[in-house]
Design a protein around this motif. Structure first.
Motif, PDB file in Angstrom:
ATOM      1  N   SER A  47     -16.409 -26.540  46.748  1.00 57.00           N
ATOM      2  CA  SER A  47     -16.343 -25.146  46.296  1.00 57.00           C
ATOM      3  C   SER A  47     -15.687 -25.057  44.914  1.00 57.00           C
ATOM      4  CB  SER A  47     -15.556 -24.287  47.292  1.00 57.00           C
ATOM      5  OG  SER A  47     -16.274 -24.212  48.510  1.00 57.00           O
ATOM      6  N   GLN A  89     -18.830 -19.031  48.780  1.00 54.57           N
ATOM      7  CA  GLN A  89     -18.715 -19.315  50.213  1.00 54.57           C
ATOM      8  C   GLN A  89     -18.334 -18.056  51.006  1.00 54.57           C
ATOM      9  OE1 GLN A  89     -16.385 -22.826  50.877  1.00 54.57           O
ATOM     10  NE2 GLN A  89     -16.810 -22.896  53.053  1.00 54.57           N
ATOM     11  N   ASP A 161     -23.097 -21.889  48.101  1.00 54.27           N
ATOM     12  CA  ASP A 161     -21.980 -22.556  48.754  1.00 54.27           C
ATOM     13  C   ASP A 161     -22.044 -22.281  50.250  1.00 54.27           C
ATOM     14  OD1 ASP A 161     -19.664 -23.893  49.359  1.00 54.27           O
ATOM     15  OD2 ASP A 161     -18.455 -22.931  47.805  1.00 54.27           O
TER      16      ASP A 161
HETATM   17 MG   LIG Z   1     -15.969 -25.098  50.373  1.00 56.60          MG
END
Ligand SMILES: [Mg+2]
Ligand SMILES: Nc1ncnc2c1ncn2[C@@H]1O[C@H](COP(=O)(O)OP(=O)(O)O)[C@@H](O)[C@H]1O
Length: 234
Positions: A47, A89, A161
Motif C-alpha cells: 500500500s 485500500q 489496492d
Molecule cells: Mg495494504
C-alpha cells in the motif's frame, strides 16, 4: 521495454513515513496494456508503494516516470489528471452519499458525463443501486463503486489496492472478469492477497518482501515457482 510501450517506470524508489523507511530502492515497470500484480505478506509495503506512486507520500529518493514524465515531484491531482487512477485500500467511497452522488463526484471536471453510462454498463449491479447510500452497499458493490469512480477519470493506468478484500467469494470472479476487461484498454497495477486471482489476471508479477522486490517474472512462471510460498506464508 521501450519508452513508448511503458506507461510506468519506477527506479530505485525509497519511501516511508517520517523517518521510518518502508520501501528500499524498489524498481519496477508496467506496459500500456495488461496488468502487473504486486504480491507479498501483510506489512511488506504494497500500500505504501501505491500511495507513493499516487503522490500521497513524497518519496525519499528515486524516480517515478509516468507516461514519459518524471512525476515524483508532482501533486496527486496533476498525476490524476494525466491519467493515473487509484483505488485505495480503504475509504474509497463516501458512505453517506448515494451511489449516484459518488459517481457524479468521480466525474467532476469531466465534460463528458456519458462516461457514467459506460461504468454502469460495466457494473450493472450499480445501476440498480443509484439512489442507495454507498454505506449500505455490500463489500463487492462498494469495491465496484470505488473502481467506477476511478474509471470516470479515464485513467491510462489504474492502480487497485486489494479490490477483492471483504468481497463475498461469489462476487470475486465477477470483479476478476471486469479487471481482465480493463487490461485490454489500460494498464493495471493489482495489489492482491488473492494470489490465484492476481496471477490469473496479471501477465507479470512482482513479489515484495520487507520493502523490496524479492522475486519477479511472468505470472505463469511465478505461479509455479516453489519460492513463491516462502514470500507469502505468514
Ligand atoms: Mg495494504
Ligand atoms: N500511516 C503510516 N504511518 C506510519 N507507518 C505506516 C503507515 N502506514 C503503514 N505503515 C507501516 O508501513 C509498513 C508497510 O505497510 P503497508 O504499506 O500498509 O503494507 P501492506 O500494504 O503490504 O500490507 C508497515 O510496517 C506499516 O506498519
Amino acid at each position: 521495454m521501450s519508452d513508448t510501450d511503458t506507461i510506468l517506470q519506477v527506479d530505485k524508489l525509497s519511501s516511508g513515513y517520517g523517518r521510518s523507511r518502508v520501501l528500499f530502492d524498489l524498481s519496477l515497470a508496467a506496459g500500456r496494456r495488461g496488468a502487473i500484480a504486486i504480491l507479498g505478506r501483510n506489512g511488506v509495503g504494497k500500500s505504501t508503494l501505491l500511495k507513493t506512486l499516487a503522490g500521497e507520500i513524497r518519496p525519499m529518493s528515486g524516480t517515478i516516470r509516468f507516461d514519459g514524465i518524471e512525476t515524483q515531484g508532482e501533486p496527486t491531482e496533476r498525476r490524476a489528471r494525466r491519467g493515473l487512477g487509484y483505488v485505495p485500500q480503504d475509504h474509497a467511497v463516501f458512505g453517506k452519499m448515494s451511489v449516484r452522488e459518488n459517481l457524479l463526484l468521480g466525474a467532476v471536471g469531466q465534460s463528458d458525463k456519458s462516461n457514467i453510462d459506460y461504468v454502469l454498463d460495466f457494473f450493472p449491479k450499480l445501476a440498480q443501486r443509484l439512489g442507495q447510500t454507498a454505506g449500505t452497499l455490500s463489500g463487492g458493490e462498494r469495491k465496484m463503486l470505488a473502481i467506477s469512480r476511478a474509471l470516470l477519470g479515464r485513467p491510462k493506468l489504474l492502480m487497485l489496492d486489494e479490490p477483492t478484500e471483504g468481497v463475498w467469494i461469489g462476487v470475486i470472479s465477477e470483479i476478476a472478469d471486469r479487471l481482465r476487461d480493463l487490461t485490454k484498454e489500460m494498464a493495471v497495477i493489482l495489489v492482491e492477497q488473492h494470489i490465484e486471482l492476481a496471477l490469473d489476471v496479471a501477465d507479470y508479477a512482482y513479489v515484495m518482501d520487507r520493502g523490496q522486490i524479492a522475486m519477479q517474472g511472468a505470472a505463469d512462471a511465478v505461479k509455479s515457482d516453489p519460492q513463491l510460498l516462502k514470500y507469502l506464508s505468514p
